[in-house]
Enzyme design. Structure first.
Site, PDB file in Angstrom:
ATOM      1  N   ASP A  43       0.840  -1.203   0.000  1.00  0.00           N
ATOM      2  CA  ASP A  43       0.000   0.000   0.000  1.00  0.00           C
ATOM      3  C   ASP A  43       0.872   1.249   0.000  1.00  0.00           C
ATOM      4  O   ASP A  43       1.983   1.242   0.535  1.00  0.00           O
ATOM      5  CB  ASP A  43      -0.920   0.020   1.233  1.00  0.00           C
ATOM      6  CG  ASP A  43      -2.197   0.815   0.989  1.00  0.00           C
ATOM      7  OD1 ASP A  43      -3.281   0.194   0.950  1.00  0.00           O
ATOM      8  OD2 ASP A  43      -2.116   2.055   0.827  1.00  0.00           O
ATOM      9  N   ASP A  69       3.783   2.290  -4.471  1.00  0.00           N
ATOM     10  CA  ASP A  69       3.017   3.304  -5.190  1.00  0.00           C
ATOM     11  C   ASP A  69       2.824   2.771  -6.607  1.00  0.00           C
ATOM     12  O   ASP A  69       3.781   2.710  -7.386  1.00  0.00           O
ATOM     13  CB  ASP A  69       3.746   4.646  -5.209  1.00  0.00           C
ATOM     14  CG  ASP A  69       2.894   5.749  -5.837  1.00  0.00           C
ATOM     15  OD1 ASP A  69       1.932   5.422  -6.575  1.00  0.00           O
ATOM     16  OD2 ASP A  69       3.179   6.932  -5.592  1.00  0.00           O
ATOM     17  N   TYR A 163     -12.747   7.917 -13.625  1.00  0.00           N
ATOM     18  CA  TYR A 163     -12.851   6.609 -12.948  1.00  0.00           C
ATOM     19  C   TYR A 163     -13.541   5.599 -13.864  1.00  0.00           C
ATOM     20  O   TYR A 163     -13.072   4.471 -14.023  1.00  0.00           O
ATOM     21  CB  TYR A 163     -13.633   6.797 -11.650  1.00  0.00           C
ATOM     22  CG  TYR A 163     -13.766   5.566 -10.781  1.00  0.00           C
ATOM     23  CD1 TYR A 163     -12.746   5.186  -9.923  1.00  0.00           C
ATOM     24  CD2 TYR A 163     -14.922   4.796 -10.801  1.00  0.00           C
ATOM     25  CE1 TYR A 163     -12.878   4.066  -9.104  1.00  0.00           C
ATOM     26  CE2 TYR A 163     -15.068   3.683  -9.995  1.00  0.00           C
ATOM     27  CZ  TYR A 163     -14.045   3.323  -9.137  1.00  0.00           C
ATOM     28  OH  TYR A 163     -14.175   2.217  -8.331  1.00  0.00           O
TER      29      TYR A 163
HETATM   30  N1  LIG Z   1     -15.940   0.765  -2.598  1.00  0.00           N
HETATM   31  C1  LIG Z   1     -16.645   0.566  -3.713  1.00  0.00           C
HETATM   32  O1  LIG Z   1     -17.862   0.793  -3.766  1.00  0.00           O
HETATM   33  C2  LIG Z   1     -15.964   0.038  -4.949  1.00  0.00           C
HETATM   34  C3  LIG Z   1     -16.768  -0.362  -6.010  1.00  0.00           C
HETATM   35  C4  LIG Z   1     -16.171  -0.855  -7.156  1.00  0.00           C
HETATM   36  C5  LIG Z   1     -14.797  -0.930  -7.229  1.00  0.00           C
HETATM   37  N2  LIG Z   1     -14.039  -0.519  -6.190  1.00  0.00           N
HETATM   38  C6  LIG Z   1     -12.596  -0.630  -6.314  1.00  0.00           C
HETATM   39  O2  LIG Z   1     -12.104  -1.460  -5.302  1.00  0.00           O
HETATM   40  C7  LIG Z   1     -10.753  -1.104  -5.002  1.00  0.00           C
HETATM   41  C8  LIG Z   1     -10.613  -0.891  -3.490  1.00  0.00           C
HETATM   42  O3  LIG Z   1     -11.454   0.179  -3.129  1.00  0.00           O
HETATM   43  P1  LIG Z   1     -11.891   0.506  -1.636  1.00  0.00           P
HETATM   44  O4  LIG Z   1     -13.336   0.805  -1.679  1.00  0.00           O
HETATM   45  O5  LIG Z   1     -11.370  -0.530  -0.710  1.00  0.00           O
HETATM   46  O6  LIG Z   1     -11.124   1.908  -1.467  1.00  0.00           O
HETATM   47  P2  LIG Z   1     -10.238   2.507  -0.268  1.00  0.00           P
HETATM   48  O7  LIG Z   1     -10.045   3.921  -0.621  1.00  0.00           O
HETATM   49  O8  LIG Z   1     -10.841   2.174   1.052  1.00  0.00           O
HETATM   50  O9  LIG Z   1      -8.862   1.695  -0.396  1.00  0.00           O
HETATM   51  C9  LIG Z   1      -7.999   1.895  -1.475  1.00  0.00           C
HETATM   52  C10 LIG Z   1      -6.604   1.485  -1.059  1.00  0.00           C
HETATM   53  O10 LIG Z   1      -5.721   1.733  -2.169  1.00  0.00           O
HETATM   54  C11 LIG Z   1      -4.561   2.387  -1.659  1.00  0.00           C
HETATM   55  N3  LIG Z   1      -3.931   3.203  -2.716  1.00  0.00           N
HETATM   56  C12 LIG Z   1      -4.393   4.351  -3.248  1.00  0.00           C
HETATM   57  N4  LIG Z   1      -3.523   4.838  -4.149  1.00  0.00           N
HETATM   58  C13 LIG Z   1      -2.470   3.960  -4.184  1.00  0.00           C
HETATM   59  C14 LIG Z   1      -1.246   3.921  -4.896  1.00  0.00           C
HETATM   60  N5  LIG Z   1      -0.891   4.913  -5.746  1.00  0.00           N
HETATM   61  N6  LIG Z   1      -0.424   2.865  -4.722  1.00  0.00           N
HETATM   62  C15 LIG Z   1      -0.752   1.880  -3.847  1.00  0.00           C
HETATM   63  N7  LIG Z   1      -1.877   1.887  -3.100  1.00  0.00           N
HETATM   64  C16 LIG Z   1      -2.735   2.920  -3.271  1.00  0.00           C
HETATM   65  C17 LIG Z   1      -5.077   3.240  -0.520  1.00  0.00           C
HETATM   66  O11 LIG Z   1      -4.058   3.656   0.357  1.00  0.00           O
HETATM   67  C18 LIG Z   1      -6.080   2.299   0.125  1.00  0.00           C
HETATM   68  O12 LIG Z   1      -5.476   1.442   1.067  1.00  0.00           O
HETATM   69  C19 LIG Z   1     -10.465   0.142  -5.839  1.00  0.00           C
HETATM   70  O13 LIG Z   1      -9.798  -0.230  -7.020  1.00  0.00           O
HETATM   71  C20 LIG Z   1     -11.838   0.672  -6.153  1.00  0.00           C
HETATM   72  O14 LIG Z   1     -11.857   1.450  -7.329  1.00  0.00           O
HETATM   73  C21 LIG Z   1     -14.581  -0.041  -5.038  1.00  0.00           C
END
Ligand SMILES: NC(=O)c1ccc[n+]([C@@H]2O[C@H](COP(=O)([O-])OP(=O)(O)OC[C@H]3O[C@@H](n4cnc5c(N)ncnc54)[C@H](O)[C@@H]3O)[C@@H](O)[C@H]2O)c1
Length: 258
Positions: A43, A69, A163
């Site tokens: 992360d 990253d 997105y």
């Molecule tokens: N929550 C939803 O409703 C939803 C729906 C569809 C898809 N998603 C996808 O699921 C995945 C996880 O989402 P989430 O809801 O757990 O979001 P979140 O924001 O809670 O977690 C995202 C994680 O990614 C990490 N991150 C961000 N930028 C980064 C980088 N440059 N390098 C490495 N790590 C990085 C963050 O620190 C965090 O730990 C994402 O790809 C999101 O687009 C989420």
């Protein structure tokens, strides 16, 4: 092979989860560890990765936190090198890290557009490319990319064109890599969730103008709980899905049927 024969187990396997420090990524880390895998929690927020990895180790699993990253090729390559140094191999790569920026298209800056594409699409490619030589040499591997229903439908009322475009790209990138790498025994699939209860959706869930539309348009009339994605992730990571590649699996409470 029957499920009872352990086809869903990951004993002796090694899994990387990007964005593993919270939200859906944390659930994927726990799911893989529970199934017997050693887990690399990667992360950009290292403290979160450390918290998750510590908790997995306390529970008896093998896990390490790694700063990653996904926007950086060097960082992606270093994550894979560290994983191999620590655990000897990579069997599963879960590309889960993601961000969203809700800005009307006509107001979006170049930097906002590029940030989302850099993390959500190019970052997925960089991590896939980083692990490819190792998986090709071993002639095995399962790559799971987290897309979104936003890669299939344009969600509303919140504006999020970068997105949506990035997630549509993830689905097609996965299909493309599945085609290129099937010959090497590497499977590449996409999970496309609907609205899930994480930090990413917190602002929208707390805003009735958005939340009411989200729930109204979801036949099951609720958001998903992060742990409801774990079994699908395990299916794709394990030999249970040995004939599945290039698939995009929607898990969205029915949102995309309307
Ligand atoms: N929550 C939803 O409703 C939803 C729906 C569809 C898809 N998603 C996808 O699921 C995945 C996880 O989402 P989430 O809801 O757990 O979001 P979140 O924001 O809670 O977690 C995202 C994680 O990614 C990490 N991150 C961000 N930028 C980064 C980088 N440059 N390098 C490495 N790590 C990085 C963050 O620190 C965090 O730990 C994402 O790809 C999101 O687009 C989420």
């Amino acid at each position: 092979m029957l499920a009872g024969n352990g086809v869903f187990r990951l004993d002796g396997r090694v899994a990387i989860v990007t964005g593993g420090g919270r939200g859906l990524g944390e659930v994927f880390c726990r799911t893989f560890a529970d199934a017997g895998a050693a887990v690399v929690v990667a992360d950009v927020l290292l403290a979160n990765a450390e918290r998750v990895a510590d908790s997995l180790v306390s529970g008896g699993a093998r896990a390490v936190p790694v700063h990653l990253d996904v926007r950086s090729t060097a960082s992606a390559n270093a994550m894979v090198a560290r994983t191999i140094a620590e655990f000897g191999q990579v069997d599963v790569l879960m590309n889960n890290a993601g961000i969203v920026i809700n800005t009307p298209a006509e107001e979006m800056t170049d930097a906002q557009w590029e940030d989302v594409l850099a993390v959500d699409l190019t970052g997925v490619f960089k991590c896939c490319r980083a692990v490819a030589p190792h998986m090709i040499a071993r002639k095995r591997g399962s790559i799971i990319n987290i897309g979104s229903m936003s890669g299939v439908v344009s969600n509303h009322p919140q504006p999020q064109c970068s997105y949506n475009a990035a997630k549509a790209g993830v689905i097609m990138l996965s299909k493309s890599l599945a085609g290129e790498w099937a010959q090497y025994g590497i499977r590449v699939n996409t999970i496309s969730p609907g609205y899930m209860e994480t930090e990413m959706t917190l602002r929208g869930r707390q805003n009735p103008r958005e939340n009411d539309v989200w729930i109204e348009n979801t036949p099951m009339k609720r958001c998903g709980r992060p742990e409801e994605l774990g079994p699908l992730a395990l299916y794709l990571a394990s030999d249970a899905s040995s004939f599945m590649t290039g698939a995009n699996i929607l898990i969205d409470g029915g949102y995309t049927i309307w």
